[in-house]
Design an enzyme around this catalytic site. Structure first.
Site, short mmCIF file in Angstrom:
data_model
loop_
_atom_site.label_atom_id
_atom_site.label_comp_id
_atom_site.label_asym_id
_atom_site.label_seq_id
_atom_site.Cartn_x
_atom_site.Cartn_y
_atom_site.Cartn_z
N SER A 1 6.46 113.40 -15.69
CA SER A 1 7.85 113.03 -15.97
C SER A 1 8.07 111.61 -15.50
O SER A 1 7.50 111.18 -14.49
CB SER A 1 8.82 113.97 -15.25
N ARG A 2 8.91 110.87 -16.22
CA ARG A 2 9.19 109.49 -15.82
C ARG A 2 10.03 109.41 -14.56
O ARG A 2 9.96 108.43 -13.83
CB ARG A 2 9.91 108.76 -16.96
N ASP B 1 19.91 123.29 -32.34
CA ASP B 1 19.09 123.50 -31.14
C ASP B 1 19.29 124.91 -30.60
O ASP B 1 18.31 125.62 -30.36
CB ASP B 1 19.41 122.44 -30.08
N ILE C 1 15.26 122.87 -18.72
CA ILE C 1 14.56 124.04 -19.24
C ILE C 1 13.28 124.31 -18.45
O ILE C 1 12.91 125.47 -18.22
CB ILE C 1 14.27 123.90 -20.75
N LYS D 1 10.66 125.17 -28.12
CA LYS D 1 11.33 125.10 -29.41
C LYS D 1 12.33 123.94 -29.40
O LYS D 1 12.86 123.60 -28.33
CB LYS D 1 12.01 126.44 -29.74
#
Length: 311
Positions: A37-38, A169, A15, A91
């Protein structure tokens, strides 16, 4: 022209790459200055392995967008608010109503903006539909929101875990449009959730709502549709039948097409975020999320076949 709002993204997944980054690149009010971010990064952008590291290592940031799964959203949003950053929530805004309400209170106390975003409300036909329905008496509503989970969430396990929402979702996108365009508040009367035997969240949902006038409002969400995807809302009224298709980007009334729009949702969200920051305001509408919570509370649950990401 005022200086750009320097923003960081937490969660560099599908996303973020598909929607947030392009929208920010085309909005002169923002400068994408960092990401967290990992296991991913963005070319030309300062990268960190956690939100906490980004907040500490990029003190120039004014705002953050949280594109991480909802199960970790509360702690991240709270950390950003306590660090004095404005916060954009993907969201759904969290995993419980209580935690989102707590974030809204904390943002108000810290004098920062909290924006609980609903991207489907920014689809090209939604506001025109709302305006048209203001002059109508709604008689019946039918919502069909059917898509292929393997196309949109390949390999993602968080969606099947507690707090991942399952078919809600995408279904919450329909609920966000419904709460935007329907003139009267509505509430759930009956619901049926289909839950795969190996999952904690539903793959299908049938919902029957009504309003104070007794209007029948039916919604059917399903994550098993292959081929063409279906995202449409039909509203029968005393003025005619309104149809929103393609997630709200196409609008017609009695078969006459009024709007056939492009994908402008995230551009609209970031325009709104900039407006809210400029006005020192927050926007946290939890009505779509409340309808999901009502469904989990009220629904009959039906066990269905186990789900596997690969057929």
């Amino acid at each position: 022209m005022s200086a750009p709002i320097r923003i960081g993204i937490a969660g560099v997944g599908k996303i973020a790459r598909d929607q947030h980054v392009p929208a920010l690149q085309h909005n002169h009010r923002f400068e994408l200055a960092a990401c967290a971010s990992r296991n991913a990064s963005l070319d030309g952008v300062k990268s960190f392995d956690s939100l906490e590291a980004m907040l500490a290592g990029a003190p120039e940031l004014h705002a953050v967008s949280l594109c991480t799964p909802p199960q970790v959203r509360y702690q991240q949003a709270r950390a950003a608010i306590e660090a004095g950053r404005h916060v954009f929530l993907e969201k759904p805004p969290g995993v419980t109503l209580s935690e989102v309400e707590d974030l809204a209170r904390r943002a108000d106390q810290a004098n920062v903006t909290l924006f609980a975003s609903w991207h489907a409300r920014e689809a090209a036909g939604v506001d025109r539909a709302r305006q048209w329905l203001e002059e109508a008496r709604v008689q019946r509503v039918d919502v069909q929101w059917r898509e292929d989970v393997r196309t949109w969430h390949p390999g993602q396990q968080w969606i099947w875990q507690p707090g991942g929402l399952g078919v809600f979702d995408p279904g919450i996108n329909a609920l966000s449009i419904m709460t935007r365009i329907l003139p009267d508040e509505f509430f759930l009367e009956r619901a049926r959730l289909e839950v795969p035997e190996n999952c904690q969240a539903p793959i299908g949902a049938e919902l029957d709502f009504t309003d104070a006038a007794g209007t029948p409002i039916h919604a059917d969400f399903d994550w098993r549709q292959t081929g063409p995807q279906t995202w449409q809302i039909t509203v029968e009224t005393d003025r005619g039948t309104l149809l929103l298709e393609d997630g709200g980007s196409r609008l017609s009334v009695d078969g006459e097409q009024l709007i056939d729009g492009e994908d402008v949702e995230y551009a609209g969200l970031y325009r709104r975020f900039a407006e809210l920051i400029g006005a020192d305001r927050s926007e946290v509408d939890i009505r779509p999320f409340r309808h999901v919570a009502d469904a989990f509370m009220l629904a009959e649950r039906i066990a269905t076949a186990p789900f596997h990401d690969q057929d």
